[in-house]
Design an enzyme around this catalytic site. Structure first.
Site, PDB file in Angstrom:
ATOM      1  N   LYS A 228       0.274   9.671   4.010  1.00 26.87           N
ATOM      2  CA  LYS A 228      -0.445  10.287   4.543  1.00 26.87           C
ATOM      3  C   LYS A 228       0.049  11.719   5.509  1.00 26.87           C
ATOM      4  O   LYS A 228      -1.304  12.457   5.797  1.00 26.87           O
ATOM      5  CB  LYS A 228       0.372   9.415   6.063  1.00 26.87           C
TER       6      LYS A 228
ATOM      7  N   GLU B 296       7.143  -3.758   0.419  1.00 23.43           N
ATOM      8  CA  GLU B 296       6.947  -2.544   1.504  1.00 23.43           C
ATOM      9  C   GLU B 296       8.275  -2.492   2.329  1.00 23.43           C
ATOM     10  O   GLU B 296       9.370  -1.330   3.226  1.00 23.43           O
ATOM     11  CB  GLU B 296       6.136  -2.395   2.716  1.00 23.43           C
TER      12      GLU B 296
ATOM     13  N   HIS C 158      -4.352 -14.869 -19.791  1.00 21.86           N
ATOM     14  CA  HIS C 158      -5.430 -14.070 -21.471  1.00 21.86           C
ATOM     15  C   HIS C 158      -5.160 -12.619 -21.027  1.00 21.86           C
ATOM     16  O   HIS C 158      -5.925 -12.031 -21.722  1.00 21.86           O
ATOM     17  CB  HIS C 158      -6.357 -15.019 -21.122  1.00 21.86           C
TER      18      HIS C 158
HETATM   19  O1  PA5 Z   1       3.402  -2.982   7.529  1.00 23.17           O
HETATM   20  C1  PA5 Z   1       3.895  -1.922   8.047  1.00 23.17           C
HETATM   21  O2  PA5 Z   1       4.194  -1.734   9.103  1.00 23.17           O
HETATM   22  C2  PA5 Z   1       1.684  -0.753   7.746  1.00 23.17           C
HETATM   23  O3  PA5 Z   1       1.922  -2.285   6.795  1.00 23.17           O
HETATM   24  C3  PA5 Z   1       0.996  -0.758   8.964  1.00 23.17           C
HETATM   25  O4  PA5 Z   1       0.782  -2.722   9.405  1.00 23.17           O
HETATM   26  C4  PA5 Z   1       0.023  -0.519   8.228  1.00 23.17           C
HETATM   27  O5  PA5 Z   1       0.712   0.757   7.993  1.00 23.17           O
HETATM   28  C5  PA5 Z   1      -1.011  -0.545   9.349  1.00 23.17           C
HETATM   29  O6  PA5 Z   1      -0.433   0.338  10.827  1.00 23.17           O
HETATM   30  P1  PA5 Z   1      -1.197   0.051  11.723  1.00 23.17           P
HETATM   31  O7  PA5 Z   1      -1.532  -1.254  12.347  1.00 23.17           O
HETATM   32  O8  PA5 Z   1      -0.159   1.089  12.956  1.00 23.17           O
HETATM   33  O9  PA5 Z   1      -2.725   1.324  11.852  1.00 23.17           O
END
Ligand code: PA5
Length: 384
Positions: free
Chosen positions: A352, A215, A236
């Site tokens: 989203k 990410e 395996h």
């Molecule tokens: O690392 C990140 O920013 C994302 O993985 C968020 O934590 C995730 O999208 C959840 O977002 P939020 O805490 O706004 O619901």
């Protein structure tokens, strides 16, 4: 205790609790759990069967909920919260709010507004900390403390690794070393980092890394894919690919140094499986499990997979805090070396918007029409 959240508002908490508590935590008695409640996670997916099965485990129990969302608008978390809130309100009326915490932005967002209106106790996600870097904030610390884990030790681990990785000496700076090795491998054509651990307890830490790195690094057509694996299991399965498949893989082992339990290998008078040499040399299961890192490290390297081993000396909060800080700092370096800001994730927003359009959310009508045409032209395979 039900923790609601997804991504950075979920993975680090679950990883820490699984790493430091009993494998079958919820199946133990309260006393065996050291007084901690059973702990469940929801909102990390929208699978109705998983959701229902988890609700089944809550039936007849006193339930507390911590809804965690920095933005306060994440669909999965919000839907899960709606359902849990309704259930609590049905059984406790007004008093339901005493059983709910909200962990969100200090001032803004839908969850902040709702929490203030309901008069909920809140914890804060600091403005300048992104979700996947937030396990050391209220996001992680509250849930971890509920599980009875020593959060002072956890924080001390972060602090110790911060001191260690502030230095400029590459060989004494694990974050720099990890980032350098991954970056060099990437520049030489490695596209996949297998994060393999021989500890089931650490398997969710590998899953946390699967989020932390991709990410943060996956921008502009660049970045390493992280594939979390538990060895021996995966040896395996995709172990064949690691040994002899396309040579685009590097491997980081998370090796556990010491176990909480010792399991002896019994001697057998017949010795038909030829294993008596192990108990004869006092070698137990932990010995074999150590080889589950050393053996693949050697064999995979011979097969063209560069690899490194990060040893976690023991299953405790101090060691885990160090590991998290090392990995957070590593990705800050490697993401920057890729030429972008590793602390943002604009790509995670695209799906989203597509879901909003397909779900009929007001304001997304134009993209919904375009998507429906595109989706209609797709072939489908249906298993009958
Ligand atoms: O690392 C990140 O920013 C994302 O993985 C968020 O934590 C995730 O999208 C959840 O977002 P939020 O805490 O706004 O619901």
């Amino acid at each position: 205790y039900v923790s609601l959240g997804i991504g950075g508002s979920y993975l680090g908490i679950e990883a820490t609790i699984k790493a430091l508590t009993h494998t079958h935590f919820n199946a133990l008695s309260r006393e065996e759990r050291g007084g901690a409640p059973e702990i469940y996670f929801l909102g990390q997916n929208m699978d109705p069967d998983f959701f229902r099965d988890t609700l089944d485990c809550l039936r007849g129990k006193r339930v507390g909920v911590n809804v965690i969302s920095k933005s306060g608008t994440t669909t999965e978390t919000a839907i899960a919260f709606r359902i849990l809130r309704r259930l609590l309100e049905q059984s406790h009326g007004e008093a339901a709010r005493e059983l709910i915490f909200a962990t969100t932005d200090e001032r803004k967002g839908a969850l902040r507004t709702l929490a203030d209106q309901m008069g909920l106790q809140t914890f804060v996600v600091p403005d300048n900390i992104g979700g996947r870097f937030s396990v050391l904030s209220d996001v992680g610390l509250v849930g971890i403390a509920v599980a009875g884990i020593d959060i002072k030790e956890f924080v001390a681990g972060f602090a110790a690794m911060k001191r260690r990785t502030d230095g400029d000496d590459l060989w004494d700076n694990p974050a720099m070393l990890h980032a350098a090795a991954r970056t060099l491998a990437y520049r030489r054509g490695k596209k996949v980092e297998v994060v393999a651990t021989n500890s089931v307890a650490l398997s969710n830490v590998a899953r946390y890394m699967e989020q932390l790195f991709p990410e943060s690094e996956g921008h502009g057509g660049k970045g390493l894919w992280v594939s979390p694996s538990v060895y021996s299991e995966k040896l395996h399965a995709n172990g064949q690919m690691v040994q002899q498949g396309e040579r685009n893989i590097l491997e980081t082992f998370l090796s556990l140094g010491a176990y909480d339990s010792a399991v002896e290998i019994p001697a057998d008078p017949k010795d038909l499986d030829g294993l008596n040499y192990l108990p004869e040399a006092d070698r137990d299961m932990a010995f074999i499990n150590g080889l589950v890192v050393d053996g693949p490290a050697y064999a995979h390297f011979q097969g063209g997979v560069p690899n490194m081993t990060v040893t976690v000396p023991a299953r405790n909060a101090y060691c885990l805090g160090q590991l998290y800080y090392m990995m957070e700092r590593s990705v800050a370096i490697s993401g920057t070396l890729l030429g972008h800001n590793p602390f943002i994730q604009p790509g995670a927003v695209a799906y989203k918007k597509a879901i909003f359009a397909l779900a009929g959310k007001p304001g997304h009508e134009a993209s919904a029409a375009e998507m429906k045409t595109e989706m209609a032209s797709r072939g489908q395979v249906v298993v009958e």
